[in-house]
Design a protein around this motif. Structure first.
Motif, mmCIF file in Angstrom:
data_model
loop_
_atom_site.group_PDB
_atom_site.id
_atom_site.type_symbol
_atom_site.label_atom_id
_atom_site.label_comp_id
_atom_site.label_asym_id
_atom_site.label_seq_id
_atom_site.Cartn_x
_atom_site.Cartn_y
_atom_site.Cartn_z
ATOM 1 N N LYS A 184 0.935 -1.170 0.113
ATOM 2 C CA LYS A 184 0.039 -0.003 0.095
ATOM 3 C C LYS A 184 0.911 1.293 0.076
ATOM 4 O O LYS A 184 0.563 2.408 -0.414
ATOM 5 C CB LYS A 184 -0.953 -0.081 1.124
ATOM 6 C CG LYS A 184 -2.060 -1.043 1.229
ATOM 7 C CD LYS A 184 -2.810 -0.989 2.427
ATOM 8 C CE LYS A 184 -3.612 -2.207 2.329
ATOM 9 N NZ LYS A 184 -4.258 -2.500 3.756
ATOM 10 N N ARG A 185 1.966 1.029 0.418
ATOM 11 C CA ARG A 185 3.105 2.385 0.461
ATOM 12 C C ARG A 185 4.054 2.233 -0.866
ATOM 13 O O ARG A 185 4.666 3.208 -0.880
ATOM 14 C CB ARG A 185 3.953 2.152 1.534
ATOM 15 C CG ARG A 185 3.307 2.313 2.936
ATOM 16 C CD ARG A 185 4.247 1.916 4.115
ATOM 17 N NE ARG A 185 5.151 2.901 4.213
ATOM 18 C CZ ARG A 185 6.547 2.869 4.512
ATOM 19 N NH1 ARG A 185 6.889 1.631 4.844
ATOM 20 N NH2 ARG A 185 7.123 3.758 4.681
ATOM 21 N N GLY A 186 3.633 1.293 -1.763
ATOM 22 C CA GLY A 186 4.374 1.279 -2.985
ATOM 23 C C GLY A 186 5.596 0.360 -2.822
ATOM 24 O O GLY A 186 6.373 0.272 -3.912
ATOM 25 N N ASN A 187 5.690 -0.368 -2.034
ATOM 26 C CA ASN A 187 6.979 -1.513 -1.861
ATOM 27 C C ASN A 187 6.567 -2.702 -2.776
ATOM 28 O O ASN A 187 5.108 -3.045 -2.868
ATOM 29 C CB ASN A 187 7.377 -1.768 -0.541
ATOM 30 C CG ASN A 187 8.235 -0.701 0.166
ATOM 31 O OD1 ASN A 187 9.190 -0.546 -0.309
ATOM 32 N ND2 ASN A 187 7.580 -0.461 1.378
ATOM 33 N N LYS A 188 7.229 -3.386 -3.242
ATOM 34 C CA LYS A 188 7.257 -4.596 -4.044
ATOM 35 C C LYS A 188 6.721 -5.689 -3.064
ATOM 36 O O LYS A 188 6.686 -5.621 -1.956
ATOM 37 C CB LYS A 188 8.411 -5.209 -5.033
ATOM 38 C CG LYS A 188 8.695 -4.180 -5.869
ATOM 39 C CD LYS A 188 9.674 -4.720 -6.986
ATOM 40 C CE LYS A 188 10.008 -3.679 -8.041
ATOM 41 N NZ LYS A 188 10.847 -2.659 -7.582
ATOM 42 N N VAL A 214 13.493 -17.185 12.999
ATOM 43 C CA VAL A 214 14.546 -16.100 13.648
ATOM 44 C C VAL A 214 13.969 -14.793 13.311
ATOM 45 O O VAL A 214 13.907 -13.857 14.128
ATOM 46 C CB VAL A 214 15.799 -16.528 13.034
ATOM 47 C CG1 VAL A 214 16.607 -15.333 13.277
ATOM 48 C CG2 VAL A 214 15.977 -17.852 13.376
ATOM 49 N N ILE A 215 13.671 -14.587 12.005
ATOM 50 C CA ILE A 215 13.152 -13.152 11.506
ATOM 51 C C ILE A 215 12.425 -13.268 10.240
ATOM 52 O O ILE A 215 12.420 -14.202 9.522
ATOM 53 C CB ILE A 215 14.411 -12.237 11.429
ATOM 54 C CG1 ILE A 215 13.882 -10.870 11.139
ATOM 55 C CG2 ILE A 215 15.186 -12.601 9.928
ATOM 56 C CD1 ILE A 215 15.142 -9.735 11.395
ATOM 57 N N ALA A 216 11.306 -12.343 10.007
ATOM 58 C CA ALA A 216 10.717 -12.239 8.829
ATOM 59 C C ALA A 216 10.606 -10.871 8.451
ATOM 60 O O ALA A 216 10.476 -9.987 9.426
ATOM 61 C CB ALA A 216 9.263 -12.704 8.919
ATOM 62 N N GLU A 217 10.725 -10.746 7.203
ATOM 63 C CA GLU A 217 10.929 -9.212 6.568
ATOM 64 C C GLU A 217 10.154 -9.170 5.182
ATOM 65 O O GLU A 217 9.800 -10.272 4.644
ATOM 66 C CB GLU A 217 12.131 -8.742 6.654
ATOM 67 C CG GLU A 217 12.400 -8.116 7.927
ATOM 68 C CD GLU A 217 11.637 -6.730 8.209
ATOM 69 O OE1 GLU A 217 11.189 -5.985 7.502
ATOM 70 O OE2 GLU A 217 11.807 -6.534 9.675
ATOM 71 N N THR A 218 9.844 -8.029 4.774
ATOM 72 C CA THR A 218 9.421 -7.928 3.394
ATOM 73 C C THR A 218 10.112 -6.549 2.865
ATOM 74 O O THR A 218 10.852 -5.940 3.362
ATOM 75 C CB THR A 218 7.693 -7.569 3.440
ATOM 76 O OG1 THR A 218 7.324 -7.626 2.183
ATOM 77 C CG2 THR A 218 7.468 -6.174 4.072
ATOM 78 N N ASN A 219 9.646 -6.396 1.477
ATOM 79 C CA ASN A 219 10.523 -5.238 0.715
ATOM 80 C C ASN A 219 10.301 -4.112 1.367
ATOM 81 O O ASN A 219 9.228 -3.680 1.773
ATOM 82 C CB ASN A 219 9.840 -5.303 -0.673
ATOM 83 C CG ASN A 219 10.489 -4.593 -1.587
ATOM 84 O OD1 ASN A 219 10.276 -3.397 -1.565
ATOM 85 N ND2 ASN A 219 11.074 -5.029 -2.651
ATOM 86 N N ASN A 220 11.233 -3.228 1.437
ATOM 87 C CA ASN A 220 11.416 -2.064 1.544
ATOM 88 C C ASN A 220 11.993 -0.970 0.745
ATOM 89 O O ASN A 220 12.999 0.002 1.441
ATOM 90 C CB ASN A 220 11.769 -1.772 3.388
ATOM 91 C CG ASN A 220 11.354 -0.358 3.862
ATOM 92 O OD1 ASN A 220 10.784 0.404 3.442
ATOM 93 N ND2 ASN A 220 12.015 -0.407 5.033
ATOM 94 N N GLU A 221 11.761 -1.029 -0.332
ATOM 95 C CA GLU A 221 12.505 -0.234 -1.507
ATOM 96 C C GLU A 221 12.095 1.164 -1.422
ATOM 97 O O GLU A 221 13.049 2.039 -1.984
ATOM 98 C CB GLU A 221 12.152 -0.840 -2.789
ATOM 99 C CG GLU A 221 13.052 -1.915 -3.214
ATOM 100 C CD GLU A 221 12.746 -2.610 -4.611
ATOM 101 O OE1 GLU A 221 13.385 -2.000 -5.359
ATOM 102 O OE2 GLU A 221 11.712 -3.083 -4.613
ATOM 103 N N ILE A 222 11.165 1.565 -0.888
ATOM 104 C CA ILE A 222 10.690 3.150 -0.536
ATOM 105 C C ILE A 222 11.970 3.827 0.374
ATOM 106 O O ILE A 222 12.170 4.880 0.165
ATOM 107 C CB ILE A 222 9.284 3.406 -0.147
ATOM 108 C CG1 ILE A 222 8.837 2.883 0.998
ATOM 109 C CG2 ILE A 222 8.489 2.944 -1.381
ATOM 110 C CD1 ILE A 222 7.440 3.379 1.544
ATOM 111 N N GLU A 223 12.303 2.922 1.475
ATOM 112 C CA GLU A 223 13.416 3.378 2.098
ATOM 113 C C GLU A 223 14.748 3.437 1.508
ATOM 114 O O GLU A 223 15.494 4.348 1.512
ATOM 115 C CB GLU A 223 13.274 2.670 3.480
ATOM 116 C CG GLU A 223 14.694 3.260 4.161
ATOM 117 C CD GLU A 223 14.714 2.202 5.591
ATOM 118 O OE1 GLU A 223 15.952 2.166 5.976
ATOM 119 O OE2 GLU A 223 13.712 1.775 6.081
#
Length: 196
Positions: free
Chosen positions: A26-30, A45-54
């Motif tokens: 919704k913020r424009g990340n893939k 251990v960890i989960a993450e997602t795309n943060n290309e807007i940063e």
């Protein structure tokens, strides 16, 4: 063990990565996300997602590694004790990151072709072809650094009852990611991301 592993990885995609991705598209990340689990007990251990807007380098896999190394280093598991999970087959950047970070494996659900054809994100295949002159699937999937594993192929190798259950779960997750893709495509113009 293969069956237990497959269902656990699908569970992590659905319950840990997907909720983050739902928020971030919704913020424009893939739509790409990743997780790291312990081999010993399959705990997250960890989960993450795309943060290309940063940062345009914060693909799901890269962002997971970055966030992991922001933790106390003395508490981090050794990479060889971990399973690396990517929602989508890693791009050349992320293949390199997984290698440099020392992981001896990675698992993924959606292929590069899925990224191009189902999710309208063709950059992985374009970069592999233009920069490395590799056709789809042209990189070495088992090499001196790691072995890659496709969850769809793993599901196809299960006994019939388990295979049906796994394929139903994959279909459900695929529908979820199709919705994420629609949201991403609608919002990507709002983010200043190269190769959107």
């Amino acid at each position: 063990m293969k069956e237990k592993l497959l269902f656990r990885l699908l569970e992590v995609i659905e319950n840990d990565i997907a909720p983050m991705t739902a928020r971030e598209v919704k913020r424009g990340n893939k739509i790409f996300g990743a997780a790291i689990l312990l081999k010993s007990d399959l705990s997250l251990v960890i989960a993450e997602t795309n943060n290309e807007i940063e940062n345009p380098l914060w693909h799901g896999e890269m962002h997971a590694i970055k966030k992991l190394y922001e933790r106390d280093r003395s508490s981090l598991p050794a990479p060889e004790d971990c399973i690396f999970l990517a929602t989508h087959e890693p791009c050349s950047l992320c293949l390199s990151a997984i290698t440099w970070a020392g992981y001896d494996n990675f698992y993924y659900l959606f292929s590069h072709e899925d990224s191009r054809d189902s999710f309208a994100i063709p950059h992985d295949l374009k970069i592999l072809k233009e920069v490395f002159t590799l056709d789809p699937g042209g990189y070495t999937r088992k090499n001196a650094f790691w072995t890659s594993h496709n969850l769809v192929k793993m599901a196809a190798e299960l006994e019939p009852v388990s295979r049906t259950e796994a394929e139903a779960k994959i279909t459900s997750i695929s529908a979820l990611y199709a919705d994420f893709s629609t949201t991403y495509q609608a919002h990507k113009g709002n983010a200043d991301i190269p190769l959107a």
